[in-house]
Design a protein around this motif. Sequence first.
Motif, PDB file in Angstrom:
ATOM      1  N   GLU A   1       0.838  -1.205   0.000  1.00  0.00           N
ATOM      2  CA  GLU A   1       0.000   0.000   0.000  1.00  0.00           C
ATOM      3  C   GLU A   1       0.870   1.251   0.000  1.00  0.00           C
ATOM      4  O   GLU A   1       0.594   2.219  -0.719  1.00  0.00           O
ATOM      5  CB  GLU A   1      -0.917   0.006   1.223  1.00  0.00           C
ATOM      6  CG  GLU A   1      -2.081  -0.950   1.143  1.00  0.00           C
ATOM      7  CD  GLU A   1      -3.092  -0.724   2.241  1.00  0.00           C
ATOM      8  OE1 GLU A   1      -4.288  -0.878   1.991  1.00  0.00           O
ATOM      9  OE2 GLU A   1      -2.666  -0.381   3.367  1.00  0.00           O
ATOM     10  N   TYR A   2       1.908   1.248   0.804  1.00  0.00           N
ATOM     11  CA  TYR A   2       2.793   2.410   0.940  1.00  0.00           C
ATOM     12  C   TYR A   2       3.495   2.711  -0.376  1.00  0.00           C
ATOM     13  O   TYR A   2       3.789   3.867  -0.695  1.00  0.00           O
ATOM     14  CB  TYR A   2       3.816   2.114   2.041  1.00  0.00           C
ATOM     15  CG  TYR A   2       4.599   3.315   2.523  1.00  0.00           C
ATOM     16  CD1 TYR A   2       3.959   4.333   3.222  1.00  0.00           C
ATOM     17  CD2 TYR A   2       5.963   3.411   2.302  1.00  0.00           C
ATOM     18  CE1 TYR A   2       4.676   5.424   3.674  1.00  0.00           C
ATOM     19  CE2 TYR A   2       6.682   4.504   2.759  1.00  0.00           C
ATOM     20  CZ  TYR A   2       6.035   5.502   3.446  1.00  0.00           C
ATOM     21  OH  TYR A   2       6.739   6.588   3.899  1.00  0.00           O
ATOM     22  N   ASN A   3       3.764   1.686  -1.167  1.00  0.00           N
ATOM     23  CA  ASN A   3       4.433   1.869  -2.458  1.00  0.00           C
ATOM     24  C   ASN A   3       3.454   2.156  -3.597  1.00  0.00           C
ATOM     25  O   ASN A   3       3.849   2.131  -4.763  1.00  0.00           O
ATOM     26  CB  ASN A   3       5.272   0.632  -2.805  1.00  0.00           C
ATOM     27  CG  ASN A   3       6.565   0.590  -2.026  1.00  0.00           C
ATOM     28  OD1 ASN A   3       7.066   1.614  -1.582  1.00  0.00           O
ATOM     29  ND2 ASN A   3       7.115  -0.599  -1.832  1.00  0.00           N
ATOM     30  N   GLY A   4       2.197   2.424  -3.296  1.00  0.00           N
ATOM     31  CA  GLY A   4       1.242   2.836  -4.313  1.00  0.00           C
ATOM     32  C   GLY A   4       0.328   1.738  -4.812  1.00  0.00           C
ATOM     33  O   GLY A   4      -0.303   1.900  -5.844  1.00  0.00           O
ATOM     34  N   ARG A   5       0.264   0.581  -4.105  1.00  0.00           N
ATOM     35  CA  ARG A   5      -0.632  -0.517  -4.496  1.00  0.00           C
ATOM     36  C   ARG A   5      -0.404  -0.919  -5.954  1.00  0.00           C
ATOM     37  O   ARG A   5      -1.322  -0.980  -6.762  1.00  0.00           O
ATOM     38  CB  ARG A   5      -2.097  -0.110  -4.270  1.00  0.00           C
ATOM     39  CG  ARG A   5      -2.407   0.273  -2.843  1.00  0.00           C
ATOM     40  CD  ARG A   5      -3.811   0.842  -2.722  1.00  0.00           C
ATOM     41  NE  ARG A   5      -4.798  -0.209  -2.874  1.00  0.00           N
ATOM     42  CZ  ARG A   5      -5.333  -0.898  -1.862  1.00  0.00           C
ATOM     43  NH1 ARG A   5      -4.958  -0.641  -0.626  1.00  0.00           N
ATOM     44  NH2 ARG A   5      -6.244  -1.821  -2.074  1.00  0.00           N
ATOM     45  N   GLN A   6       0.849  -1.178  -6.274  1.00  0.00           N
ATOM     46  CA  GLN A   6       1.200  -1.561  -7.637  1.00  0.00           C
ATOM     47  C   GLN A   6       0.808  -3.027  -7.882  1.00  0.00           C
ATOM     48  O   GLN A   6       1.221  -3.914  -7.146  1.00  0.00           O
ATOM     49  CB  GLN A   6       2.702  -1.384  -7.863  1.00  0.00           C
ATOM     50  CG  GLN A   6       3.179   0.053  -7.717  1.00  0.00           C
ATOM     51  CD  GLN A   6       4.660   0.175  -7.952  1.00  0.00           C
ATOM     52  OE1 GLN A   6       5.172  -0.312  -8.954  1.00  0.00           O
ATOM     53  NE2 GLN A   6       5.372   0.828  -7.055  1.00  0.00           N
ATOM     54  N   VAL A   7       0.037  -3.236  -8.938  1.00  0.00           N
ATOM     55  CA  VAL A   7      -0.386  -4.594  -9.274  1.00  0.00           C
ATOM     56  C   VAL A   7       0.829  -5.444  -9.627  1.00  0.00           C
ATOM     57  O   VAL A   7       0.852  -6.651  -9.371  1.00  0.00           O
ATOM     58  CB  VAL A   7      -1.393  -4.556 -10.443  1.00  0.00           C
ATOM     59  CG1 VAL A   7      -1.814  -5.956 -10.843  1.00  0.00           C
ATOM     60  CG2 VAL A   7      -2.619  -3.738 -10.049  1.00  0.00           C
ATOM     61  N   GLY A   8       1.858  -4.827 -10.200  1.00  0.00           N
ATOM     62  CA  GLY A   8       3.063  -5.568 -10.559  1.00  0.00           C
ATOM     63  C   GLY A   8       3.840  -6.091  -9.369  1.00  0.00           C
ATOM     64  O   GLY A   8       4.752  -6.903  -9.542  1.00  0.00           O
ATOM     65  N   GLN A   9       3.500  -5.637  -8.141  1.00  0.00           N
ATOM     66  CA  GLN A   9       4.186  -6.109  -6.944  1.00  0.00           C
ATOM     67  C   GLN A   9       3.311  -7.030  -6.092  1.00  0.00           C
ATOM     68  O   GLN A   9       3.607  -7.290  -4.933  1.00  0.00           O
ATOM     69  CB  GLN A   9       4.653  -4.916  -6.101  1.00  0.00           C
ATOM     70  CG  GLN A   9       5.769  -4.118  -6.758  1.00  0.00           C
ATOM     71  CD  GLN A   9       6.317  -3.036  -5.856  1.00  0.00           C
ATOM     72  OE1 GLN A   9       5.792  -2.764  -4.790  1.00  0.00           O
ATOM     73  NE2 GLN A   9       7.405  -2.399  -6.284  1.00  0.00           N
ATOM     74  N   LEU A  10       2.244  -7.548  -6.683  1.00  0.00           N
ATOM     75  CA  LEU A  10       1.386  -8.491  -5.958  1.00  0.00           C
ATOM     76  C   LEU A  10       2.142  -9.752  -5.548  1.00  0.00           C
ATOM     77  O   LEU A  10       1.749 -10.436  -4.601  1.00  0.00           O
ATOM     78  CB  LEU A  10       0.182  -8.882  -6.822  1.00  0.00           C
ATOM     79  CG  LEU A  10      -0.949  -7.852  -6.956  1.00  0.00           C
ATOM     80  CD1 LEU A  10      -1.962  -8.316  -7.992  1.00  0.00           C
ATOM     81  CD2 LEU A  10      -1.626  -7.622  -5.613  1.00  0.00           C
ATOM     82  N   TRP A  11       3.207 -10.065  -6.267  1.00  0.00           N
ATOM     83  CA  TRP A  11       3.954 -11.294  -5.981  1.00  0.00           C
ATOM     84  C   TRP A  11       4.575 -11.278  -4.591  1.00  0.00           C
ATOM     85  O   TRP A  11       4.884 -12.340  -4.024  1.00  0.00           O
ATOM     86  CB  TRP A  11       5.044 -11.505  -7.032  1.00  0.00           C
ATOM     87  CG  TRP A  11       6.132 -10.487  -6.989  1.00  0.00           C
ATOM     88  CD1 TRP A  11       6.152  -9.269  -7.589  1.00  0.00           C
ATOM     89  CD2 TRP A  11       7.381 -10.604  -6.295  1.00  0.00           C
ATOM     90  NE1 TRP A  11       7.321  -8.610  -7.314  1.00  0.00           N
ATOM     91  CE2 TRP A  11       8.100  -9.410  -6.527  1.00  0.00           C
ATOM     92  CE3 TRP A  11       7.963 -11.594  -5.515  1.00  0.00           C
ATOM     93  CZ2 TRP A  11       9.362  -9.184  -5.992  1.00  0.00           C
ATOM     94  CZ3 TRP A  11       9.222 -11.378  -4.985  1.00  0.00           C
ATOM     95  CH2 TRP A  11       9.910 -10.181  -5.236  1.00  0.00           C
TER      96      TRP A  11
END
Length: 587
Positions: free
Chosen positions: A429-439
Amino acid sequence: MVNKPCRCDNKPCASTCPCFKAKVHCTDNCHGKAPWADVACLNTTTGLKVKGMKPAEVRKALCDAGLSPVGDKNELQKRLAVHFTSLSGGKGEEDVGGEGGSGEGGQKSGNNILDLMEAITSNEGDFAFILSLSGKIVKATSSKAELRKAYFLLSAKVHPDKNSNSALSKKAFQAVLESFERLANPEKFEEQEEEDDGKPAKKRKKTERFTRGNGGCYPTRVRCPRCKDTWNTKDLGLEDAAYNFLMQGVKQYLCGGCFLRFGCMTALHSCPHCKKPFEYDPDDYHRKITCGNSKCDRTFGFWMFTVSEKREKEIRREVKEENEKLAKTRAQQRRRGARADKRVGTLSNEERVKEQLFVLSLLDNCPRCGWLLERGLHKEDAREHLKNCNDEKLIKAYQESLKDKESKENSKKLAQESQEEMSAFKTWEYNGRQVGQLWMLSENILKIECKKYNLETDGPKHVLISKLGRVIRDRERKMITMGGEDHKSTHDITPIHKVDAEDLPANMESMETEELQCVAASYGLDFDHTSDVKVDLLKKLESARLKGTGLLMILDDQSDKKKGRKRKSNDDEDPDYKMVAEANDSD
């Protein structure tokens, strides 16, 4: 009328139970007249309601009740059913008494549930009142932990799965869910109401900063969960803003006394007014709450120290690296666990190993009764003890003590795992809720996120990521292109060829195949999990990173038809493909 009482005592009553077949509840004459709490039966009013709950819901309810969430599905359901019965002073099983349990007690219980659902629906919008109907009085300023307890108690009664999916139960459950969301996360709804002007929502910036005032806020006391020492940033040589990062769930820190690593969910928190402990949730950080103690009703918030934008960027990098290491550690632990399961085999083999270690003086206590092999005794003494170790009372008492110890250790381990999972989620969340970081998120967190979108939670981790990523991307693209959505855009769906290098895993070559599959799924890349090996996945990720997913699939309709190829499903979802395809069509 039941011809034959239920005698099953080794598993929850199901289709084989005579009482269950007759559609009546088990009575005190069932199960050899053993107490209901001591057998595995769930064929009662409370038991059947708990049986309809999902395993994740059961575990959450047990954690909120302070009970162990460790065990198989049947054990957890029975434990929770007994707990709910004890909360009502045994009234929850009024229908158990009497012949077949189908008398006025069952009808009265059903009428009470109907009255409860009607009370909920008739007071829709009065969020605190609705949650207080659980029997646990809450306020708009109650902590999220208190709100969650009330929500679970109430949803266990009105859930559609436990009330034949009636229209009234669905409406009541929706009202309960909305009440919890409104009180637990009020800022989301405030932003929606203030910024909903009918225009397409703007894409959230990755480095978006949040600032607020500190009126009514305090730098609350935080203590180590092991040694109970107060955690102080200055004693540890940390910046004041470390309190921000700890309380938001972004980072974990070491205790200056015992060097235990802990986060905000495992730490001990005290009310700044009455000094008594209270349960804390990271979502409470930007709220004004009350501690929940009966003699203290004063509200308070949590202090937010000033921190520079440069320092925030550094923290984002640090926590991203930490969570990458954590994700790799989890993958390694799963692989080691799978290998260990194959080696250990059955429980009898484990017991034999322990007995052999005891005989070899490599284990101090007898694995059966706990007898201590004192100094000076030899393997002959240990062997002689095992030969005569048949005192059932001693053996049972020692095994119970081992189970209690194991349960406590599992509870601590579960709490630490929950803390790590929440830290990874808050970092995301803090990093902007990037879908690419869901892993980087754990399977448990991914399942929770999937449930928010009514998605199935079956399958391995990369399947969960694919489902979740696809839905989020579709939703965000509709908000940007079509407008008219009621909710603010909250996710970063930047494709892999446009993200910054710091957003990608630091060293993908060192990752295992399962981890690379999750990274590829996060960015929506096509791969075959049954045939693509590590080298194949690395090539696909590198190709997509350098050339762009859309550019790899630029084909006009005529060339497709000539070569007998069809566009992949991802082509229609990729905006770059659409843009180039439309340009080709116009030419």
